[in-house]
Design an enzyme around this catalytic site. Sequence first.
Site, PDB file in Angstrom:
ATOM      1  N   ASN A 127       0.859  -1.353  -0.120  1.00 38.60           N
ATOM      2  CA  ASN A 127      -0.112   0.032  -0.051  1.00 38.60           C
ATOM      3  C   ASN A 127       0.885   1.210   0.151  1.00 38.60           C
ATOM      4  OD1 ASN A 127      -1.772   2.053   0.523  1.00 38.60           O
ATOM      5  ND2 ASN A 127      -2.317   1.208   2.783  1.00 38.60           N
ATOM      6  N   TRP A 128       0.974   1.762  -0.994  1.00 39.09           N
ATOM      7  CA  TRP A 128       1.721   2.976  -1.375  1.00 39.09           C
ATOM      8  C   TRP A 128       1.340   4.104  -0.601  1.00 39.09           C
ATOM      9  CZ3 TRP A 128       5.214   3.728  -6.187  1.00 39.09           C
ATOM     10  CH2 TRP A 128       5.910   2.463  -6.614  1.00 39.09           C
ATOM     11  N   LYS A 129       0.207   4.054  -0.060  1.00 40.76           N
ATOM     12  CA  LYS A 129      -0.755   5.270   0.583  1.00 40.76           C
ATOM     13  C   LYS A 129      -0.213   6.625  -0.505  1.00 40.76           C
ATOM     14  CE  LYS A 129      -0.057   3.177   4.748  1.00 40.76           C
ATOM     15  NZ  LYS A 129      -0.078   3.228   6.175  1.00 40.76           N
ATOM     16  N   GLY A 143       2.971   2.081  10.484  1.00 36.06           N
ATOM     17  CA  GLY A 143       3.917   3.091  10.645  1.00 36.06           C
ATOM     18  C   GLY A 143       4.580   3.549  11.937  1.00 36.06           C
ATOM     19  N   GLU A 175      -6.611   4.645   7.946  1.00 38.39           N
ATOM     20  CA  GLU A 175      -6.383   5.924   7.556  1.00 38.39           C
ATOM     21  C   GLU A 175      -7.759   6.448   7.107  1.00 38.39           C
ATOM     22  OE1 GLU A 175      -2.726   5.530   5.882  1.00 38.39           O
ATOM     23  OE2 GLU A 175      -1.827   4.791   7.781  1.00 38.39           O
ATOM     24  N   GLY A 187       3.136  -1.022   4.257  1.00 42.22           N
ATOM     25  CA  GLY A 187       3.010   0.398   3.846  1.00 42.22           C
ATOM     26  C   GLY A 187       4.260   0.422   3.389  1.00 42.22           C
ATOM     27  N   GLY A 188       5.063   1.310   4.345  1.00 45.54           N
ATOM     28  CA  GLY A 188       6.452   1.976   3.935  1.00 45.54           C
ATOM     29  C   GLY A 188       7.031   1.082   3.326  1.00 45.54           C
ATOM     30  N   GLU A 195      -4.843  -5.178  10.817  1.00 46.25           N
ATOM     31  CA  GLU A 195      -3.865  -4.096  10.950  1.00 46.25           C
ATOM     32  C   GLU A 195      -4.133  -3.315  12.186  1.00 46.25           C
ATOM     33  OE1 GLU A 195      -2.037  -2.713   7.072  1.00 46.25           O
ATOM     34  OE2 GLU A 195      -3.562  -1.522   7.181  1.00 46.25           O
ATOM     35  N   SER A 206       3.920  -2.149  10.311  1.00 48.06           N
ATOM     36  CA  SER A 206       5.190  -2.366  10.323  1.00 48.06           C
ATOM     37  C   SER A 206       5.877  -3.691  10.081  1.00 48.06           C
ATOM     38  CB  SER A 206       5.590  -2.086  11.710  1.00 48.06           C
ATOM     39  OG  SER A 206       5.253  -0.748  12.456  1.00 48.06           O
ATOM     40  N   HIS A 214      -9.352   0.824   5.037  1.00 49.23           N
ATOM     41  CA  HIS A 214      -7.924   0.940   5.736  1.00 49.23           C
ATOM     42  C   HIS A 214      -8.175   1.776   7.061  1.00 49.23           C
ATOM     43  CE1 HIS A 214      -3.926   2.249   6.538  1.00 49.23           C
ATOM     44  NE2 HIS A 214      -3.507   1.388   6.258  1.00 49.23           N
TER      45      HIS A 214
END
Length: 244
Positions: free
Chosen positions: A8-10, A168, A94, A228-229, A162, A207, A92
Amino acid sequence: MRKLAAGNWKMNGTGSSLAEVEALVAALPAPSCDVLICPPATLLSRMATVADGSAIAIGAQDCHANASGANTGDISAEMIAEAGGTHVIVGHSERRTDHAETDAQIRAKAEAAWRAGLIAVICVGETLAEREAGRTLQIVGEQLQGSVPEGATAANTVVAYEPVWAIGTGKVPTLDEIGEVHGDIRARLGDRFGAEAQGMRLLYGGSVKPSNAKEIFAVSNVDGALVGGASLKAVDFGGIIAAL
Ligand code: PGA
């Protein structure tokens, strides 16, 4: 079942970032798991072209429940499919937090994904306060009940657990904690969808890194990861894929 590594590149990535996908395609001619990348909508079509003919599937990070209409700023599941996407993340944390999305809206988005022939990646997870209050299984159970529509199958639905506090932050639940929640999710899906639930992929997210992926993937009922990251760079995401 074949595991799934989903990135997930957000709100990250521009045209130059497509080089990371090119590198991943070159490095992974035949990965031993399914691979999905969900870039921002602006890159969807170009990334689908880069990944065309490779083992990497492309998806979006959200969709509107309607197919078209007066919904400024939104994109529909049909548009995602037309751009070359095969999956869409819905619910998600967010989106739940920053856009106040409710379980009912997320359920409608998942149904929209199916209507367009997409696979819905439905996210659930507790906050730190909820975990500390001992409410994790209750919260995740309520989100599952509210967000996963009737008609979910192993082919059209992926569930991502999640924990909000692990996203993150570099913090990860213990392997026992992950196993407890994933086992509970499998059981709840089994109550609703019977044998079909055995084939639904349950991803852990929060993470995940190359250094912790292997031990997380060894936990029972963990069928992959939502990353993510560490999905932004081919070298990191490739390391996670290699651990699957
Ligand atoms: P993270 O994000 O891997 O950067 O923690 C996970 C996610 O939000 O899907």
